[in-house]
Design a protein around this motif. Sequence first.
Motif, short mmCIF file in Angstrom:
data_model
loop_
_atom_site.label_atom_id
_atom_site.label_comp_id
_atom_site.label_asym_id
_atom_site.label_seq_id
_atom_site.Cartn_x
_atom_site.Cartn_y
_atom_site.Cartn_z
N LEU A 346 -36.69 -27.76 -34.11
CA LEU A 346 -36.18 -27.03 -32.65
C LEU A 346 -36.18 -25.38 -32.79
N MET A 347 -37.40 -25.32 -33.39
CA MET A 347 -37.76 -23.55 -33.11
C MET A 347 -39.02 -23.76 -33.33
N SER A 348 -39.97 -23.07 -32.25
CA SER A 348 -41.29 -22.73 -32.10
C SER A 348 -41.63 -22.38 -33.33
N GLY A 349 -43.04 -23.19 -33.86
CA GLY A 349 -43.69 -22.28 -34.91
C GLY A 349 -42.92 -22.28 -36.43
N ALA A 350 -42.35 -23.29 -36.72
CA ALA A 350 -41.07 -23.01 -37.83
C ALA A 350 -42.08 -24.57 -39.01
N VAL A 351 -41.94 -23.06 -40.32
CA VAL A 351 -42.00 -23.84 -41.09
C VAL A 351 -41.50 -23.55 -42.26
N ALA A 352 -40.72 -25.36 -42.17
CA ALA A 352 -39.90 -25.52 -42.87
C ALA A 352 -40.55 -25.34 -44.87
N CYS A 353 -39.41 -24.22 -45.49
CA CYS A 353 -39.50 -24.41 -46.86
C CYS A 353 -38.92 -23.87 -48.03
N ASN A 354 -39.17 -23.74 -49.23
CA ASN A 354 -37.70 -23.64 -50.19
C ASN A 354 -37.10 -21.90 -49.71
N LEU A 355 -36.11 -21.83 -50.71
CA LEU A 355 -36.34 -19.87 -50.87
C LEU A 355 -37.29 -19.00 -51.35
N GLY A 356 -37.62 -19.08 -52.01
CA GLY A 356 -39.00 -18.51 -53.37
C GLY A 356 -40.11 -19.13 -52.69
N ASP A 357 -40.48 -19.75 -51.58
CA ASP A 357 -41.55 -19.91 -51.22
C ASP A 357 -41.49 -18.52 -49.88
#
Length: 381
Positions: A346-357
């Motif tokens: 839903l957010m343009s250009g967003a990258v999903a990752c974990n907290l550490g990364d």
Amino acid sequence: MANSLFIDVHILQTVPPSNINRDDTGSPKSARFGGVKRARVSSQAWKKATRDLFPDMLNEDEIGQRTKYAVDMIAECIDNLLPNVDREQVRDAAEKVLSATGVKVTDGATGYLLFVAPGQARALAELAVESIGAGEAVNKKAAREIFDIKKNPLLNAVDVAMFGRMVADAPDLNVDASVQVAHAIGIGKMEPEFDYFTALDDRSPEDNAGAAMIETTEFTSSTMYRYANIDVLHLCENLGSAQVACRGVEAFLRSFILSMPTGKQNSFANRTLPAVIVIQLRNTQPVSLVNAFEKPVEACGGKSQVEIGCERLGDQAKAIDDAFGTFPQKTLVIVASPDAKALPDLMSGAVACNLGDAINEVALACSDFLAENGYQIEGED
């Protein structure tokens, strides 16, 4: 050269029945937003909870103390330098050197909480020892310069550089905060409730069936929007070190995200973690997305408040970016709830990752930005 690198942190976090931040009547704090009463946790409460986690992530010398007893801090340092000097003389020297900075000291204490870095306390102690050795009064100019972060930023502590310092007696010793923390507010309408409870006396006679105590505790539950931002260049200027600034950013992000104010925790055990975290890097200005929740969110249609809240966040971010052209350079999304799994799309250009990364990505971006702006990272050519 950019004006700065701004880090926006947006969090949706569901807090179950709790009273983590009370007002003067013992009720959960609240605020009106969008014409509706919301649950609220003050920025001061969440900053304190954040600072409480700093010792796990920063060196002892990098963490300041907010205290009325800065004289004691300085006296301990003088005692280490002059272990054989009379204790009263040590305290007198500590009071004189602190007074020389322009801070008013009465009966060994300041009239307000003073945010002092360990490096500043040690430097003032060394100046006091010099004056004792020379048999002269403390050099007031030198004393004030120890507290002046423009002249001695390397003596500053990370949390002082982040959250600032106000010295009523000597405004030139103030430190402008490089981190801003908003009051967390519920994204939906606040519904306060009361817990009626009794307690029995373990040693009461067997024929006494009455309660020894009857009380009520007010509580509430809510899904909260939490927001903070970091001005990376300002933080580096306050500290005088790009390396310490980058480590400070890492410590703040991890601590702010994982922290929880401690009010009534033993009674409610409200130890939740965020459902979703959005970290955005910008070179224009910080941007809060709180207006996504001006209209209160209600769970409906089989969707939770978190799920609807994520939809609102995505819509608000897109509307702001389209209207003002304030597109973030990078958007990182940490999803910790099945109800938030749609937000990265839903957010343009967003990258999903974990907290550490995510924290590693942000730290690298800060390092690159500061290097481009002339701040050398220690250990790099």
